[in-house]
Design a protein around this motif. Structure first.
Motif, PDB file in Angstrom:
ATOM      1  N   SER A  59       0.829  -1.209   0.000  1.00 51.17           N
ATOM      2  CA  SER A  59       0.000   0.000   0.000  1.00 51.17           C
ATOM      3  C   SER A  59       0.859   1.252   0.000  1.00 51.17           C
ATOM      4  CB  SER A  59      -0.909   0.015   1.225  1.00 51.17           C
ATOM      5  OG  SER A  59      -0.118   0.142   2.394  1.00 51.17           O
ATOM      6  N   GLY A  60       2.103   1.115   0.388  1.00 47.57           N
ATOM      7  CA  GLY A  60       2.984   2.280   0.389  1.00 47.57           C
ATOM      8  C   GLY A  60       2.936   3.068   1.683  1.00 47.57           C
ATOM      9  N   TYR A  61       2.256   2.585   2.698  1.00 47.22           N
ATOM     10  CA  TYR A  61       2.152   3.359   3.948  1.00 47.22           C
ATOM     11  C   TYR A  61       2.652   2.601   5.169  1.00 47.22           C
ATOM     12  CZ  TYR A  61      -0.550   6.595   1.220  1.00 47.22           C
ATOM     13  OH  TYR A  61      -0.937   7.483   0.264  1.00 47.22           O
ATOM     14  N   LEU A  62       3.494   1.631   4.934  1.00 48.93           N
ATOM     15  CA  LEU A  62       3.996   0.843   6.065  1.00 48.93           C
ATOM     16  C   LEU A  62       4.853   1.680   7.004  1.00 48.93           C
ATOM     17  CD1 LEU A  62       4.295  -1.978   7.374  1.00 48.93           C
ATOM     18  CD2 LEU A  62       6.298  -2.325   5.956  1.00 48.93           C
ATOM     19  N   PHE A  63       5.674   2.549   6.425  1.00 50.15           N
ATOM     20  CA  PHE A  63       6.636   3.275   7.251  1.00 50.15           C
ATOM     21  C   PHE A  63       6.206   4.715   7.502  1.00 50.15           C
ATOM     22  CE2 PHE A  63       9.354   0.154   4.917  1.00 50.15           C
ATOM     23  CZ  PHE A  63       9.575  -0.665   6.008  1.00 50.15           C
ATOM     24  N   SER A  64       6.370   5.157   8.720  1.00 48.72           N
ATOM     25  CA  SER A  64       6.112   6.569   9.028  1.00 48.72           C
ATOM     26  C   SER A  64       7.250   7.405   8.445  1.00 48.72           C
ATOM     27  CB  SER A  64       6.067   6.763  10.544  1.00 48.72           C
ATOM     28  OG  SER A  64       7.381   6.644  11.052  1.00 48.72           O
ATOM     29  N   SER A  65       7.037   8.705   8.367  1.00 44.36           N
ATOM     30  CA  SER A  65       8.081   9.568   7.808  1.00 44.36           C
ATOM     31  C   SER A  65       9.331   9.554   8.689  1.00 44.36           C
ATOM     32  CB  SER A  65       7.563  10.996   7.635  1.00 44.36           C
ATOM     33  OG  SER A  65       7.149  11.490   8.884  1.00 44.36           O
ATOM     34  N   ASP A  66       9.115   9.371  10.023  1.00 45.72           N
ATOM     35  CA  ASP A  66      10.276   9.282  10.923  1.00 45.72           C
ATOM     36  C   ASP A  66      11.155   8.090  10.559  1.00 45.72           C
ATOM     37  OD1 ASP A  66       9.672  11.478  12.316  1.00 45.72           O
ATOM     38  OD2 ASP A  66       9.089  10.467  14.180  1.00 45.72           O
ATOM     39  N   ILE A  67      10.474   6.971  10.351  1.00 51.12           N
ATOM     40  CA  ILE A  67      11.236   5.765  10.032  1.00 51.12           C
ATOM     41  C   ILE A  67      11.944   5.930   8.687  1.00 51.12           C
ATOM     42  CG2 ILE A  67      11.033   3.297   9.437  1.00 51.12           C
ATOM     43  CD1 ILE A  67       8.892   3.081  11.576  1.00 51.12           C
ATOM     44  N   LEU A  68      11.237   6.530   7.730  1.00 55.92           N
ATOM     45  CA  LEU A  68      11.855   6.748   6.419  1.00 55.92           C
ATOM     46  C   LEU A  68      13.077   7.650   6.532  1.00 55.92           C
ATOM     47  CD1 LEU A  68       8.720   7.119   4.124  1.00 55.92           C
ATOM     48  CD2 LEU A  68      10.404   5.276   4.093  1.00 55.92           C
ATOM     49  N   ALA A  69      12.951   8.696   7.360  1.00 51.42           N
ATOM     50  CA  ALA A  69      14.081   9.616   7.555  1.00 51.42           C
ATOM     51  C   ALA A  69      15.258   8.870   8.172  1.00 51.42           C
ATOM     52  CB  ALA A  69      13.658  10.791   8.428  1.00 51.42           C
ATOM     53  N   THR A  70      14.957   8.012   9.138  1.00 50.57           N
ATOM     54  CA  THR A  70      16.016   7.229   9.781  1.00 50.57           C
ATOM     55  C   THR A  70      16.697   6.317   8.761  1.00 50.57           C
ATOM     56  OG1 THR A  70      14.726   7.210  11.808  1.00 50.57           O
ATOM     57  CG2 THR A  70      16.514   5.623  11.665  1.00 50.57           C
ATOM     58  N   MET A  71      15.863   5.701   7.898  1.00 45.42           N
ATOM     59  CA  MET A  71      16.420   4.805   6.886  1.00 45.42           C
ATOM     60  C   MET A  71      17.285   5.573   5.901  1.00 45.42           C
ATOM     61  SD  MET A  71      13.165   2.293   6.276  1.00 45.42           S
ATOM     62  CE  MET A  71      13.899   0.916   5.429  1.00 45.42           C
ATOM     63  N   GLU A  72      16.878   6.767   5.576  1.00 43.70           N
ATOM     64  CA  GLU A  72      17.691   7.556   4.641  1.00 43.70           C
ATOM     65  C   GLU A  72      19.017   7.965   5.279  1.00 43.70           C
ATOM     66  OE1 GLU A  72      14.750   9.229   1.255  1.00 43.70           O
ATOM     67  OE2 GLU A  72      15.933  10.668   2.404  1.00 43.70           O
ATOM     68  N   ARG A  73      18.951   8.319   6.582  1.00 43.83           N
ATOM     69  CA  ARG A  73      20.203   8.658   7.288  1.00 43.83           C
ATOM     70  C   ARG A  73      21.120   7.442   7.292  1.00 43.83           C
ATOM     71  NH1 ARG A  73      17.112  11.676  10.873  1.00 43.83           N
ATOM     72  NH2 ARG A  73      16.999   9.977  12.378  1.00 43.83           N
ATOM     73  N   TYR A  74      20.498   6.284   7.526  1.00 48.07           N
ATOM     74  CA  TYR A  74      21.276   5.039   7.545  1.00 48.07           C
ATOM     75  C   TYR A  74      21.921   4.803   6.176  1.00 48.07           C
ATOM     76  CZ  TYR A  74      22.261   0.063   7.409  1.00 48.07           C
ATOM     77  OH  TYR A  74      22.879  -1.157   7.236  1.00 48.07           O
ATOM     78  N   SER A  75      21.121   5.002   5.115  1.00 47.25           N
ATOM     79  CA  SER A  75      21.636   4.795   3.752  1.00 47.25           C
ATOM     80  C   SER A  75      22.812   5.710   3.471  1.00 47.25           C
ATOM     81  CB  SER A  75      20.546   5.079   2.717  1.00 47.25           C
ATOM     82  OG  SER A  75      19.553   4.102   2.797  1.00 47.25           O
ATOM     83  N   THR A  76      22.669   6.973   3.890  1.00 46.22           N
ATOM     84  CA  THR A  76      23.750   7.932   3.666  1.00 46.22           C
ATOM     85  C   THR A  76      24.997   7.502   4.427  1.00 46.22           C
ATOM     86  OG1 THR A  76      22.066   9.622   3.451  1.00 46.22           O
ATOM     87  CG2 THR A  76      24.325  10.393   3.726  1.00 46.22           C
ATOM     88  N   GLY A  77      24.788   7.007   5.642  1.00 40.66           N
ATOM     89  CA  GLY A  77      25.914   6.508   6.444  1.00 40.66           C
ATOM     90  C   GLY A  77      26.596   5.345   5.753  1.00 40.66           C
TER      91      GLY A  77
END
Lengths: 166, 166
Positions: A59-77
């Motif tokens: 559905s595309g709504y599994l993750f909250s924006s907080d979690i997505l932001a955390t995942m993006e920070r992780y990806s950048t790391g």
């Protein structure tokens, strides 16, 4: 032979956090770049786009924006860490210029577009391309790139530990 | 760097009568073999099996045995001609050993089996693989080999005549 060796080449290596990618880079350094100090090695890392995470639940709504932001920070790391490791692998190269590029997007598009835009002479990548999660959703990145990139494409597979690791 | 350059490598190049194949061999000579006189270059040509001709009419009986024999003689002639041309392209290579192999069979099997049997360090081929007729029936040879051969696979595409023929 001297003229040939002096030719300037741009070699694009798609790197990620996998062992396959690390092996592909090492193989390229040992077999392709040897002795040609006029080469420019471009290390390219693509950070997965949000869309890849969002599709996980359908559905595309599994993750909250907080979690997505955390995942993006992780990806950048992860990107920084991979680049650091890749650049260290290139330290032994005498005189070869090393550049790094981090792009956000689907690895298949990022690699094909970079190869085209930078007019590279060769693309090097591991056989399975770019990360376990993305592979499951998108299929083989290397297969896609081999079919769509105009320059020569070198697909390097990490040997199984059966003694063929020369 | 001297130690690395002195490493013995076996490089298998799949050759056929196409311009793509000829370009792939030339590109390999200029970019991969430069300066490494410890390399062995193995040129591999696969002669199409009868089955490929026989499938042309669906029933397998379109061609008489005389015609099939003529086609096989023609294929063998083409193989000799291709090998001669390929070996000539290798003449400029200083000290690189050049070997030639002609095998009968489906190009996909012939190439994968040779890469495995000869334990080569790298396979080089044109992007469309092996001949126009076979491609139409069998799909992309290079795609198949890239997926099935264990060693690094370099797929070289002949640039379109748009000025990117460096």
């Amino acid at each position: 032979m001297a003229d040939v060796a002096a030719k300037e080449r741009k070699i694009l290596v798609a790197v990620d956090e996998s062992e396959e990618s690390s092996y592909a880079l090492s193989w390229c350094i040992e077999n392709i770049l040897t002795g040609n100090s006029n080469d420019t090695l471009i290390l390219l890392y693509s950070v997965p786009p949000r869309a890849v995470y969002s599709t996980l639940d359908g559905s595309g709504y599994l993750f909250s924006s907080d979690i997505l932001a955390t995942m993006e920070r992780y990806s950048t790391g992860v990107a920084q860490c991979v680049m650091k490791k890749a650049k260290r692998a290139c330290e032994a190269l005498n005189g070869v210029k090393v550049e790094t590029i981090v792009e956000h997007g689907d690895a298949r598009d990022v690699i094909c577009q970079a190869a085209e835009k930078l007019q590279v002479d060769m693309l090097v990548m591991g056989s399975h391309g770019y990360g376990v999660i993305k592979r499951a959703f998108l299929g083989s990145v290397s297969n896609h790139c081999a079919q769509n990139v105009k320059c020569p494409v070198l697909i390097v597979k990490k040997p199984k530990t059966d003694g063929r690791s020369k």
